[in-house]
Design an enzyme around this catalytic site. Sequence first.
Site, mmCIF file in Angstrom:
data_model
loop_
_atom_site.group_PDB
_atom_site.id
_atom_site.type_symbol
_atom_site.label_atom_id
_atom_site.label_comp_id
_atom_site.label_asym_id
_atom_site.label_seq_id
_atom_site.Cartn_x
_atom_site.Cartn_y
_atom_site.Cartn_z
ATOM 1 C CG ASP A 144 -39.088 5.817 3.347
ATOM 2 O OD1 ASP A 144 -39.285 5.413 2.201
ATOM 3 O OD2 ASP A 144 -39.957 6.278 4.090
ATOM 4 C CG ASP B 97 -42.601 8.947 4.682
ATOM 5 O OD1 ASP B 97 -43.052 8.784 3.535
ATOM 6 O OD2 ASP B 97 -41.475 9.424 4.891
ATOM 7 C CG ASP C 204 -45.010 5.781 0.951
ATOM 8 O OD1 ASP C 204 -44.707 5.771 -0.252
ATOM 9 O OD2 ASP C 204 -44.389 6.436 1.801
HETATM 10 N N1 LIG Z 1 -39.841 20.433 0.729
HETATM 11 C C1 LIG Z 1 -39.516 20.248 -0.536
HETATM 12 N N2 LIG Z 1 -39.775 21.193 -1.451
HETATM 13 C C2 LIG Z 1 -39.469 21.010 -2.730
HETATM 14 N N3 LIG Z 1 -38.893 19.919 -3.209
HETATM 15 C C3 LIG Z 1 -38.593 18.932 -2.366
HETATM 16 C C4 LIG Z 1 -38.891 19.043 -0.981
HETATM 17 N N4 LIG Z 1 -38.485 17.935 -0.386
HETATM 18 C C5 LIG Z 1 -37.967 17.152 -1.322
HETATM 19 N N5 LIG Z 1 -38.030 17.744 -2.530
HETATM 20 C C6 LIG Z 1 -37.586 17.180 -3.813
HETATM 21 O O1 LIG Z 1 -38.265 15.977 -4.052
HETATM 22 C C7 LIG Z 1 -37.332 14.899 -4.156
HETATM 23 C C8 LIG Z 1 -37.907 13.699 -3.487
HETATM 24 O O2 LIG Z 1 -37.947 13.936 -2.114
HETATM 25 P P1 LIG Z 1 -38.762 13.064 -1.112
HETATM 26 O O3 LIG Z 1 -38.574 13.649 0.227
HETATM 27 O O4 LIG Z 1 -40.082 12.785 -1.630
HETATM 28 O O5 LIG Z 1 -37.989 11.753 -1.210
HETATM 29 P P2 LIG Z 1 -38.428 10.439 -0.459
HETATM 30 O O6 LIG Z 1 -38.922 9.472 -1.432
HETATM 31 O O7 LIG Z 1 -39.230 10.783 0.708
HETATM 32 O O8 LIG Z 1 -36.989 10.054 -0.120
HETATM 33 P P3 LIG Z 1 -36.434 9.641 1.238
HETATM 34 O O9 LIG Z 1 -36.405 8.183 1.193
HETATM 35 O O10 LIG Z 1 -35.091 10.242 1.160
HETATM 36 O O11 LIG Z 1 -37.313 10.230 2.272
HETATM 37 C C9 LIG Z 1 -36.071 15.394 -3.492
HETATM 38 O O12 LIG Z 1 -34.950 14.832 -4.058
HETATM 39 C C10 LIG Z 1 -36.127 16.873 -3.761
HETATM 40 O O13 LIG Z 1 -35.555 17.175 -5.005
#
Ligand SMILES: Nc1ncnc2c1ncn2[C@@H]1O[C@H](COP(=O)(O)OP(=O)(O)OP(=O)(O)O)[C@@H](O)[C@H]1O
Length: 907
Positions: free
Chosen positions: A332, A644, A648
Amino acid sequence: MKSADLLTSAHTESIQAILDKVESSPLGLDESVAQARQKTFGPNQLPEAVSPSIVSIFIRQFKSPLIYVLLLAGVISLAIEAFSDAAFIFVVLLINAGIGLFQEYRAEQSAQALKSLAAGHALVLRGGEVFDVDARILVPGDIVLVESGAKVPADLRLIDSHDLSVDESVLTGESAVAHKDATLSLTAETPLADRDNMLFAGSLVNTGRGRGVVTATGLNTELGKIATSVLGRVATKAPLIVRMEKFTHRITIVTGLVCVLLVGISVTQGASLTSMLLLAVALAVSAIPEGLPVALTVALSVGMERMAKRGVIVRRLVAVEALGSCTYIASDKTGTLTVNQLTVRQIQFPEQDQWGVSGEGLEPEGEIRATTSLDQASADLLVSNLAQTMTLPNEAVLSQRDGQWEGHGDSVDLALLVFAHKAGVSPTQCLNKCPEFAMIPYESERQFAASLNLVDGQLKVFVKGSLERLLPMCNTMRCADGEKDIDPQTITQQAFNLAARGYRVLAAANGLLDIEVNANASHELTTEQLQGLCFVGLVAMSDPPRPEAAMAVANCRAAGITVAMVTGDHPQTALAIAREVGFADKPNEVVTGTQLQEAVSAGQDQFDVLCRGARVFARVEPQQKLQIVESLQRQGHFVAVTGDGANDAPALRAAQVGVAMGMRGTDVAKETSDIVITDDNFSSIVAGIEQGRLAYANVRKVIFLLISTGAAEVILFALALMAGLPLPLLAVQLLWLNLVTNGIQDIALAFEPTEGNELRQPPRPPNQGVFDKVMLQRMLLSAIAMGTVAFGTYYWLLKAGWSVEGARNLVLLLMVMFENLHAFNSRSETQSVFTMNPLKNKLLLFSVIAAQLLHVGAIYTPGLNEVLGLQAINWQEWAAMLVIALSLVLVNEAYKVWRVSRTQSLP
Ligand SMILES: Nc1ncnc2c1ncn2[C@@H]1O[C@H](COP(=O)(O)OP(=O)(O)OP(=O)(O)O)[C@@H](O)[C@H]1O
Ligand SMILES: [Cu+]
């Protein structure tokens, strides 16, 4: 509220009736009430499966075929009235059981210690405030919040639900997802599986959010009622241990055959049957590596403990072995490679430049520097519109306690609240003024969150999320001089520029909904309704890479492990972080979820080609993680993948090593993972790999020592037999040899510390067994060296006119020395013993010294020396044996030199 079984029909009652029955309110219990109730109801936990007692482990030691063989030997000795032999055998038997007890007890202890680390937690509302607590303190009447990925901590009657679906298979055995709805009213006959206004302890939340009041805890929950069947599950053995048990079995059979042969030949040559039987038993006891499975369990659990110290909790013993052969880490981004402290640094509105935002952390102190020719009032209007849109569809809580700012919830949401404060918008006031009617909570596959609020008598939606998702929802954009038709190209370019600097970029949009306001009716908000909105602006957050991540990535490279990032974030943001941490550089190393999607339709080969070249997987949906893992596995990789969220789980399960995040990870992710990283830190995974490799190396050391010494004894006897000499050792002498050289030293090798080069070699090929070429060469070489030299010494002594007793006495001493020195040879496959500090493994050093002292002590202990046939030894003889014994060290050293030079001359 007193009786625990008041609430068996909670699903038939209205929400208000239930709250009345449990004397609670939507704000939750007061702390004092909750504490008083805990006294009545007890902790919210199920009884643990009891771990075996010392006595039962001790008794278990006698249930091994080896012990039966020894017992037989004891009985034979009694039968032929060799009472001192019999006594000695029984003592050996007890000591063997004692050693087994010590080993197994240790392994058991460390398993227990790790179990207690994995206690459940819950979000509880008490006195109007949300706390993250140990699930054991929950009592009936508590209001509990759950969200996707959580494990339900107690039985709950729902009072509120959003798109809530759960997996209740622990209870119902059905794997189908159950959709839950707080507003249902059900009849008393509704079966458990259909009580959809209830959540039951132990089930896992797949999607959505919910809030419920606790109706039962601990043994009173539905899970508690069937708990006895869930408990008592035996832990599965690591496959390595199973393989070794089978292997030991085979050796036992081979040794058995050799012994029978031996007895047969000797008896035909005129030896007495009983004494030969005794000897066969002794030889079997010495040569069979009976301690192997246990010693290996110890080696793996030592590895487990060491990993725990480095923040890696092993949930399945097999993961220790698996971690050691990882060739690929798919990690991640947020929180693993970065510190997960998001701070809004820049904001940008249509037709404006980037405006900086100052301040650090959760402290809402800082200002917005509007670099613009706009007047203050227009700038403020833009900013407050943005702050409001980021605040309303937001699930985090930022509060001040004793002058300290504390945050709870998603780190993106928290950063946005901090920003709102800086922009002069107080989230609480904002929510009071604009009450919420409905909500689409953030889920990573959705990439946005939305809320429906009442603003000045009209229903308005507020949306925040990735620009890709928001742009199609918008027709217009808010500029300083009013609403205009949207200009997607320019906005996309703005977002691209921010992302290229490593910022996580979120967009905001809002708009009025054309619905009749009815304050009493419940309103629904669906994704379809998010149309014709007005684009508000962009927010750019920094999340610096973890300082130790670059080092860990460099270590991976040296260790032949490929690192890649799988993220839902923007490709530019992801690439910028990957560059900083140092595992990707070129734009063509980035693959997006959309590209993967297209490749899927183009066929598996296309997909694999795409994955092979990628180091950054961006804008990937959680479901695609599984496809990526499977593709990597097809390419022969041994994959560790982090996760997480609830979605997943399939990837975590499919990967050889599923790594869940201890802090950010949901219960679902943790339950399906093989290991949990307590600090979410990428470098902990690498530390885990290092420890996994070490544990595996130690396993090899133990195997090497036990097998090669056992084989040496067999060779010595076989040679003596072929030469027609009297047997070189008595039965009791063999037992003694086994006792002083094996019991503790093999365990000591399991504690061998790192050689320091674990991460400086390529990963072990996953399909390579323990008995590879190197292992076999070393074992044969050592066994033959020990066996022939010992035989030669015996032969020479007899030829030189020594009595058989005298020769045996010296051969026994020689064998004790051989095997003790061999423990040091076993410490490394490549490093010379002379360069290894013996103090680094005090247990080994101590056990070897103790063995020597024991042997000398036995020589001078009246009675014991008679039983063992030991005689006093002068120092010249002693020194001579030591010199001969050192030949084994030389042989091993020579082999190491030869092998190292050979591997170095390879390309
Ligand atoms: N709390 C939130 N509210 C609205 N949109 C969000 C929020 N958090 C993230 N996003 C959007 O969703 C996209 C994906 O975020 P996410 O946190 O799911 O990524 P992830 O796969 O968990 O990535 P990482 O490996 O960085 O944790 C982000 O780029 C953002 O545009
Ligand atoms: Cu508001």
